[in-house]
Design a protein around this motif. Sequence first.
Motif, PDB file in Angstrom:
ATOM      1  N   GLU A1148      40.531  52.247  39.510  1.00 59.12           N
ATOM      2  CA  GLU A1148      41.154  52.088  40.834  1.00 59.12           C
ATOM      3  C   GLU A1148      41.841  50.723  40.970  1.00 59.12           C
ATOM      4  OE1 GLU A1148      41.353  54.612  42.507  1.00 59.12           O
ATOM      5  OE2 GLU A1148      39.541  55.837  42.421  1.00 59.12           O
ATOM      6  N   LEU A1149      41.450  49.750  40.129  1.00 62.95           N
ATOM      7  CA  LEU A1149      42.065  48.417  40.229  1.00 62.95           C
ATOM      8  C   LEU A1149      43.535  48.445  39.826  1.00 62.95           C
ATOM      9  CD1 LEU A1149      39.077  47.475  40.473  1.00 62.95           C
ATOM     10  CD2 LEU A1149      39.754  45.427  39.229  1.00 62.95           C
ATOM     11  N   GLU A1150      43.915  49.505  39.079  1.00 64.01           N
ATOM     12  CA  GLU A1150      45.312  49.568  38.659  1.00 64.01           C
ATOM     13  C   GLU A1150      46.226  49.720  39.868  1.00 64.01           C
ATOM     14  OE1 GLU A1150      45.852  52.390  35.507  1.00 64.01           O
ATOM     15  OE2 GLU A1150      44.460  51.310  34.187  1.00 64.01           O
ATOM     16  N   SER A1151      45.719  50.402  40.928  1.00 58.40           N
ATOM     17  CA  SER A1151      46.572  50.525  42.125  1.00 58.40           C
ATOM     18  C   SER A1151      46.208  49.498  43.203  1.00 58.40           C
ATOM     19  CB  SER A1151      46.494  51.953  42.690  1.00 58.40           C
ATOM     20  OG  SER A1151      45.146  52.349  42.769  1.00 58.40           O
ATOM     21  N   ASN A1152      45.030  48.868  43.083  1.00 63.07           N
ATOM     22  CA  ASN A1152      44.661  47.835  44.073  1.00 63.07           C
ATOM     23  C   ASN A1152      43.809  46.795  43.360  1.00 63.07           C
ATOM     24  OD1 ASN A1152      43.720  46.247  46.107  1.00 63.07           O
ATOM     25  ND2 ASN A1152      42.536  47.847  47.146  1.00 63.07           N
ATOM     26  N   VAL A1153      44.493  45.760  42.857  1.00 62.20           N
ATOM     27  CA  VAL A1153      43.807  44.842  41.958  1.00 62.20           C
ATOM     28  C   VAL A1153      42.744  43.994  42.668  1.00 62.20           C
ATOM     29  CG1 VAL A1153      45.464  42.937  42.085  1.00 62.20           C
ATOM     30  CG2 VAL A1153      44.271  43.356  39.963  1.00 62.20           C
ATOM     31  N   SER A1154      42.858  43.855  43.993  1.00 59.76           N
ATOM     32  CA  SER A1154      41.874  43.009  44.687  1.00 59.76           C
ATOM     33  C   SER A1154      40.655  43.812  45.175  1.00 59.76           C
ATOM     34  CB  SER A1154      42.529  42.313  45.881  1.00 59.76           C
ATOM     35  OG  SER A1154      42.940  43.278  46.824  1.00 59.76           O
ATOM     36  N   LEU A1155      40.601  45.102  44.801  1.00 59.49           N
ATOM     37  CA  LEU A1155      39.549  46.001  45.304  1.00 59.49           C
ATOM     38  C   LEU A1155      38.130  45.460  45.066  1.00 59.49           C
ATOM     39  CD1 LEU A1155      38.603  48.780  46.392  1.00 59.49           C
ATOM     40  CD2 LEU A1155      38.817  49.672  44.075  1.00 59.49           C
TER      41      LEU A1155
END
Length: 1495
Positions: A1148-1155
């Motif tokens: 999921e970090l690929e679309s939201n790196v600060s997750l």
Amino acid sequence: MCKLHTGSDITQKGYEKKKAKLLAPYIPQTVGVDPSFQIESRLPGPVQPSPFSSSVAFVAATRQPKSRASNSRDERYRSDLHTEAVQAALAKYKERKMPMPSKRRSVLVHSSVDAYTPPDTSSASEDEGSLRRQGRITSTPNQGHLNVEHWLNKVIQSSSTSSSASSTSSHVGGKPTASLADLMAHTHLDNHSAPPDVTTGASERVTHFERPQVSSVRGVPRGFNSNVMETADGVPVNSRVSSKIQQLLNTLKRPKRPPLKEFFVDDFEEQLEVPQADPNQPKPEGLQTTALQGEPLGVVTNWPPSLLAAVQRWGTTQPKASCLTSLDTTGKPVYTLTYGKLWTWSLKLAYTLLNKLSNKNDPLLKPGDRVALVYPNNDPVAFIVAFYGCLLAELVPVPIEVPLTRKDAGSQQIGFLLGSCGVSVALTCDACHKGLPKSQAGDVVQFKGWPRLGWFVTDVKHLSKPPKDWHPMIRDASINIAYIEYKTSKEGSSMGITISQAAMLAHCHALSQSCGYSEGETLTNVLDFKRDAGLWHGILTSVMNRMHVINIPYALMKVNPLSWIQKVYAYKAHIAVVKSRDMHWSLLAQRDQRDVSLSSLRMLIVADGANPWKMVLSMNGLSYGVIRMDTEEKLSVLTVQDVGAVMPGALVCIVKFEGSPQLCKTDEIGEICVSSRASGTSYYGLPGMTKTVFEAVPVNAVGVPISEHVFTRTNLLGFLGSGNQVFVVGKMDGLMVVSGRRHNADDVVATALAVEPMKFVYRGRIAVFSVNVLHDERIVLAAEQRPDASEEDSFQWMSRVLQAIDSIHQVGVYCLALVPANTLPKTPLGGIHLSETKQRFLEGLLHPCNVLMCPHTCVTNLPKPRQKQPEVGPASMIVGNLVAGKRIAQASGRDVTQFEDNDQARKFLFLADVLHWRAQTTPDHPLFLLLNAKGTVANTATCIQLHKRAERVAAALLEKGRLNTGDHVALVYPPGIDLIMTFYGCLYAGCVPVTVRPPHPQNLATTLPTVKMIVEVSKSVCILTTQAILKLLRSKEAAAAVDIKSWPTVLDTDDLPRKKPPQIYKAPTPEMLAYLDFSVSTTGILAGVKMSHEATSAMCRSIKLQCELYPSRQIAVCLDPYCGLGFALWCLCSVYSGHQSILVPPLELESNVSLWLSAVSQYKVRVTFCSYSVMEMCTKGLGVQTDALKVKGVNLSCVRTCMVVAEERPRIALTQSFSKLFKDLGLSLRAVSTTFGCRVNVAICLQGTSGPDPTTVFVDMRALRHDRVRLVERGSPHSLPLMESGKILPGVKVIITNPETKGPLGDSHLGEIWVSSPHNATGYYTVYGEESLHADHFNAKLSFGDTQTLWARTGYLGFLRRTELTDATGERHDALYVVGSLDETLELRGMRYHPIDIETSVLRSHKSIAECAVFTWTNLLVVVVELDGSEHEALDLVALVTNVVLEEHYLIVGVVVVVDPGVIPINSRGEKQRMHLRDGFLADQLDPIYVAYNM
């Protein structure tokens, strides 16, 4: 600098006699000198002007102007003799089969196929390029009528090529009888024979780049892809790549030069060889030389007392006399300056400079100030007025080149010179000022490194007329500075040489006397009038003698190389000042010039020329600095000629070039020193260097000074002949000292230019220099190749050049780089800017289109291969805990038996029981929370929910799947809670779960085979998955990758009925199998380890104790949940300890790196786990966003410990940059640590929440190669930082052993880490393909000492170190440092290298290297680099990679492969899969941009 006359006519017999007399002192007296010393060849080094502006020392001996047919066969950079030597040397080599580099099509410079010309075989005497055939045409005094054809014929005879491919009868020594017509008929003059264009970049072409899409090769298990099957010895069949490597190995098997014997210790046990002096090397045997005295300066009546007095005299008494004519690029005269105009304009300029330039009412310039003169080469009139105007105003002119752009080669150094001279005003002409780059305000831009300058245009319209009563003082010549002439050193730095007024006058006097100048003569000048001979003859001495100078601009010579001859004829010139290059060009261009007569010419001055008395010297002798005769018949000779006799009023001697200036022997080469009133006096502002260079005191053998005068070192190498001639063999700047022998760069250039096809090199542009790599100089040759040269041509030419240089100079070329035409940096007059070329090479900015590195041939000073010593064996004394006098390297975590949770631990031997118990006692306690890419909760599970869902799965397995107890079930799920519930469902049903990463829908071809293989190898009888993945497994795309008919039963668990199993299975003993943990190691081996119920609960307990995990705690996990510690933290620990896990899928970090970081902040998590790939994504992706995150309220001050889960050496650089980057968000610098686990035990070390911070030590990388640990200070050379891999977990014991002997090691040794613990895995379920090798991994015993304990071998090398810190029990803390995987180490030269160390060095070598991986193949080191830049940088990397690995690791790189970003495969833990990469390389699947095979 070399002003030449020749003697009277001489017959062949007389010539032989004179030659014999000249050569007598150099014929070796000793018998028995090894004849091999005399077969080396050497080429004429150019005799160039000395760098010291006025050290004018040599001139001819006789004055009678007589003509003589020049029969010299000596030219700058080449002679026929030499060409023959090169051809003979090449003939000795059979065509060696060398592997050609592979290059992607888009990297080739595209040009049409028609443009490729087949090599011309009709004649080898083709003239190509400016440096190929420069006849050193001697000064030709005039007698009788001499038309141009007759004169040119003489020259052509003296330099016509006799070793033509079509006629092999070469008459060396006989008189060539080529007429001009014959020669022209044989000389192939195609459109490339134009004179070298060295100022425009017109022929550069735009390279078209196309980047094919590279399919990812990540995650393919090794050896599975059946269509790339290997042969028995690991070589893929039909591989283009491996056949090239085989060729390379065959090339390398040839015998090298004799091995060197001596060693010096490089401050550790690795010893670099030092070249030992050859006992048979020739040594100087002659007598000591004496200084040579020039004729005295004659007394001239009526000689002006200074140069300004001469300007005044001619300006007032002969105002109409012509002084200087400038020509345009068509050869038409633009303007003729008279002596009257020179005087009046100079007066106006002097007055204006002193009185009209002001700064707040203060005059801007005062007498004695330095002023820059910036004039283009086509405007000598403006320059001469500015020069004399400054002298009249008593200002010091500093002539420099016009800076065309802000980044001109060497421009920064000129700026430094101007700054050090305190220049604040620059004079220029109108046209030049308009062409300078301007800022938006219209001012001239500030050039890089330049001081702030005021620009003043000196055209007459800008000058003020001085009042009648204003007269400058015309003083007699004094010791005050007259002007400063700049010189560029070998390294590229510019120094200003100060010339006093007295020296300037003496210089004019000496030149006038030696050249016999008289009033009113006409002189044509092709040279740069701002410095060197062009300034001395064309601006200074000419004015002293009221001569008329015709200035021929360089641009005109480029368009019409014959122009200087035409101007001699047109202006009936008496003297011509040229360079040998100009004569060479005019030879090339000579067509139908029958009507031109040179009868007026009485003297031709060749500024880099020589006289025709020939000596033929042994090149081998010269490389040792001695003079030995060689007969002319031999193939390998150096022909040198004297450069005349000593200048009037000068004293010349030859001194040793190293140490104090001691006189040389008569047969010894040394540096020429000159003592003369006409010399420069100092380097401006550099007193230390001035003392060395301008104030040398030569001494004799007993240390007594030879003269009361000081001498200037000229930077020229040479010797004195017996007839009082001076011979020059090269320049100090061009000297390369390789393994104790000296080689001249110009000689190497000459050899390269003599290699066929000669027209291959674009306009003869070749640069040779040396770079320092591994304690010795290494020769680099860079050449511009013709635009139409094919790959095959280039490679052929390169290998021939290597062979020629090796054979003739007996020295290896380290790197040969071909660059596109017109791309080597240029000097203002079109030559190659050597120091800038070297700088670009070292910085990776040369952008070659072909490269050949030969480190195997050149580097002979590598350390001796290591012979392994037997380690401590069973015979050694073991006393208590000491082995061979050192503490045995063993350590353990806390003892688990002391903890109060022992009752609970006995109860909790089965995780299924624990879940059942939690569902009853705390049904609504939340265990799991799954986040999606938006950061919102996608799914949760409380104890009861998880229990109920697990029951449904168990029921489905028993009913639908009809599974039996002990059956294996593959769980193919994305990271989430489904994976957890099906895992416990399997335990409830008595089945053995195997977690498998689902295939990637976009990349089924490479990811699906791995899934299939794990399912088959684990013998799974059923697959549980989601509906979406079920469809994928049975899709058409899947059928293309695997056999979909052979899948076992597949059940989807999306909508299971609410059923319970008849009962929850309970294993009869805790030793029974709980689950299989499958993973692919970094070496590409797929294996599953067996985890028993007992080991599973013991591991959970250890982690619980180390991290203090209780039901009230929350932890955040951002890891892949399929194997190792990632799986344990995702699926097992929460159920065992009762804490809540916040699950963040790394995908999921690929679309939201600060997750992940936002979640940590939002839930105020104290303990969090991640992988290196997650850390890297955050560091790269959030580097510039920390402020934005702060605004969003992200605060990481809650984090006590952030652990990176890894099976490798801690990546300190990454963890440190992560800590520093997020310090602004409150992350404690002490929070980040690493864990260590491996196949046999997935949790060996883990930092936890208490105990001392992880320590970092610096070890000597060279000691590690010998399996020793030597601590050094931070920042010391070869130091490697290593961080402790967390604290050893409770219940875990480790010991360091010798992997070969299996004996325990002492503290200071690197060895294999062995582990003993209740949570060790119980064995491999299968190791795909390599079962027998790994039988002892889980039950190894020490060969001596404690031989009872069972240990598991981790396969990792590391060491233990007892620190000063104390742990929770008050004991001194033992730190475990992991160095690297044993399987990955490279055994080279008997030493053990860790790939990561070599890769770290390579990554540092160039900014465009994004990633790097190394592996070995048949003892060759292969380095693969990902290029994150434009493809024309690809070849720059080859030399830089080779250099850095040699320098830091003493290893020679065999193959350098440059690939696109993303080609190096990386597994889910962020570890490089080097073996996959190796297989891909050998199977030719990487689609590389470039593959270089180092010779």
